[in-house]
Design a protein around this motif. Structure first.
Motif, mmCIF file in Angstrom:
data_model
loop_
_atom_site.group_PDB
_atom_site.id
_atom_site.type_symbol
_atom_site.label_atom_id
_atom_site.label_comp_id
_atom_site.label_asym_id
_atom_site.label_seq_id
_atom_site.Cartn_x
_atom_site.Cartn_y
_atom_site.Cartn_z
ATOM 1 N N VAL A 194 0.848 -1.188 0.000
ATOM 2 C CA VAL A 194 0.000 0.000 0.000
ATOM 3 C C VAL A 194 0.888 1.244 0.000
ATOM 4 O O VAL A 194 1.980 1.234 0.559
ATOM 5 N N SER A 195 0.414 2.291 -0.611
ATOM 6 C CA SER A 195 1.193 3.530 -0.661
ATOM 7 C C SER A 195 1.263 4.150 0.730
ATOM 8 O O SER A 195 0.519 3.782 1.629
ATOM 9 N N ARG A 196 2.168 5.105 0.859
ATOM 10 C CA ARG A 196 2.291 5.763 2.155
ATOM 11 C C ARG A 196 1.012 6.521 2.517
ATOM 12 O O ARG A 196 0.604 6.553 3.671
ATOM 13 N N ASP A 197 0.413 7.122 1.519
ATOM 14 C CA ASP A 197 -0.831 7.853 1.775
ATOM 15 C C ASP A 197 -1.941 6.908 2.226
ATOM 16 O O ASP A 197 -2.679 7.201 3.176
ATOM 17 N N GLU A 198 -2.034 5.794 1.537
ATOM 18 C CA GLU A 198 -3.041 4.819 1.940
ATOM 19 C C GLU A 198 -2.755 4.306 3.344
ATOM 20 O O GLU A 198 -3.656 4.186 4.176
ATOM 21 N N ALA A 199 -1.492 4.009 3.588
ATOM 22 C CA ALA A 199 -1.117 3.517 4.924
ATOM 23 C C ALA A 199 -1.456 4.552 5.986
ATOM 24 O O ALA A 199 -1.927 4.212 7.077
ATOM 25 N N SER B 172 -3.858 6.825 5.831
ATOM 26 C CA SER B 172 -5.303 6.818 6.014
ATOM 27 C C SER B 172 -5.750 5.609 6.821
ATOM 28 O O SER B 172 -6.600 5.710 7.708
ATOM 29 N N LEU B 173 -5.178 4.461 6.495
ATOM 30 C CA LEU B 173 -5.525 3.247 7.226
ATOM 31 C C LEU B 173 -5.206 3.394 8.710
ATOM 32 O O LEU B 173 -6.028 3.086 9.575
ATOM 33 N N SER B 174 -4.014 3.885 8.993
ATOM 34 C CA SER B 174 -3.615 3.984 10.388
ATOM 35 C C SER B 174 -4.431 5.048 11.114
ATOM 36 O O SER B 174 -4.708 4.927 12.306
ATOM 37 N N VAL C 118 1.314 4.478 11.422
ATOM 38 C CA VAL C 118 1.643 4.289 9.998
ATOM 39 C C VAL C 118 2.695 3.212 9.810
ATOM 40 O O VAL C 118 2.577 2.375 8.913
ATOM 41 N N ASN C 119 3.726 3.254 10.611
ATOM 42 C CA ASN C 119 4.810 2.302 10.410
ATOM 43 C C ASN C 119 4.358 0.867 10.668
ATOM 44 O O ASN C 119 4.665 -0.031 9.893
ATOM 45 N N ARG C 120 3.620 0.696 11.763
ATOM 46 C CA ARG C 120 3.127 -0.655 12.026
ATOM 47 C C ARG C 120 2.154 -1.088 10.938
ATOM 48 O O ARG C 120 2.167 -2.240 10.500
ATOM 49 N N THR C 121 1.330 -0.162 10.491
ATOM 50 C CA THR C 121 0.400 -0.486 9.421
ATOM 51 C C THR C 121 1.147 -0.950 8.177
ATOM 52 O O THR C 121 0.810 -1.966 7.569
ATOM 53 N N ARG C 122 2.199 -0.229 7.813
ATOM 54 C CA ARG C 122 2.952 -0.604 6.621
ATOM 55 C C ARG C 122 3.630 -1.955 6.802
ATOM 56 O O ARG C 122 3.683 -2.767 5.879
ATOM 57 N N ILE C 123 4.115 -2.199 8.000
ATOM 58 C CA ILE C 123 4.720 -3.502 8.278
ATOM 59 C C ILE C 123 3.692 -4.614 8.099
ATOM 60 O O ILE C 123 3.961 -5.632 7.461
ATOM 61 N N LEU C 124 2.500 -4.396 8.630
ATOM 62 C CA LEU C 124 1.476 -5.435 8.550
ATOM 63 C C LEU C 124 1.035 -5.685 7.111
ATOM 64 O O LEU C 124 0.881 -6.836 6.698
#
Lengths: 142, 142
Positions: free
Chosen positions: A29-34, A36-38, B47-53
């Motif tokens: 996922v892109s940083r922007d998406e990440a 938003s998700l977080s 964000v970082n944990r989200t990207r890791i997951l």
DNA sequence: TTCATATCTGAATATGTATGCAGATATGAG
DNA sequence: CTCATATCTGCATACATATTCAGATATGAA
């Protein structure tokens, strides 16, 4: 020698499986998406907001004062929480006279709450609750 | 006169629909469950944990260094993040020699991540991203 | 044993966030 | 209009959390 070097923004980082890293990076996922998700998850990451959301999941629709009574919180706190949730489109507001009625925004949210609750109830306590584990105690979990 | 008074822990709170409040209160998740739920969500709320997951969701299994390379973070940060996720049973660790390989704990987690990403991609930006709304701009909402 | 690697951990700080209060806004009643 | 009610908002502070560094641990190699 399995290790490789992968250069990212000018900084070399040691990797083991460069191919998989590269492929994962592209599908990630892109940083922007990440972000938003977080941010969405972060909104759910507060006990009071969580209780408000699950109250709405049960009740369907409630006004602020009933919500406050349901979760036993001061109305101001509930209002603060609802503002954040409303801004993020997690809940939806409807005005009726002097009162504002709130409900969950859509079925995605309902499913998310339901799924997570199921996860919790099936998989036992999610978090050790204490200040992390003081002892690793890595035992019965194999 | 629609209002009622509902007494909770000795403090009277004004409610509109006392019956619904009472019923919802009984079916509401307990405080302990809500705490666990919010702690789980809170873990995903970074964000970082989200990207890791989501990297693990894509890759299946990665060692710490490959994970660090994938999400472009210092290994220490990744390790810190993984500890929290591991403690909460969101990810699972497997040792192979000097390396630790991580993957998502179970299908609940995968489904949760997948569902939320779908929600995000279908429903557009979840959060306004700015410092909330600076202007109320409460106009066309009636 | 000693050395190198991969990962983990604790502590300090810097940043973010929740909470409660005081006052503002919006609606309805008279 | 004025007044009361229901909810909202900004601000201040107290609390929580992420990030980084330095050093610890664990494994493999020689």
């Amino acid at each position: 020698m399995k290790e490789n070097l992968l250069s990212l923004d000018g900084c070399a980082i040691k990797v083991v499986d460069a191919a998989r890293v590269e492929e994962t990076r592209q599908r990630l996922v892109s940083r922007d998406e990440a972000t938003s998700l977080s941010e969405l998850f972060g909104l759910l990451g507060d006990v009071n907001r969580t209780r408000i959301l699950y109250a709405l999941l049960e009740a369907g629709e409630l006004c602020v004062c009933d919500l406050a009574a349901t979760v036993d919180m001061p109305e101001t706190s509930v209002s603060h929480a609802l503002r954040l949730l409303r801004t993020a489109a997690v809940v939806r507001a409807r005005r009726d006279g002097r009162m504002m009625f709130y409900r969950l925004e859509d079925d995605h949210i309902r499913l998310l709450l339901d799924l997570t609750l199921q996860h919790l109830r099936h998989d036992a306590p999610v978090v050790a609750k204490k200040k992390l584990l003081k002892k690793p105690a890595r035992k019965g979990r194999g």
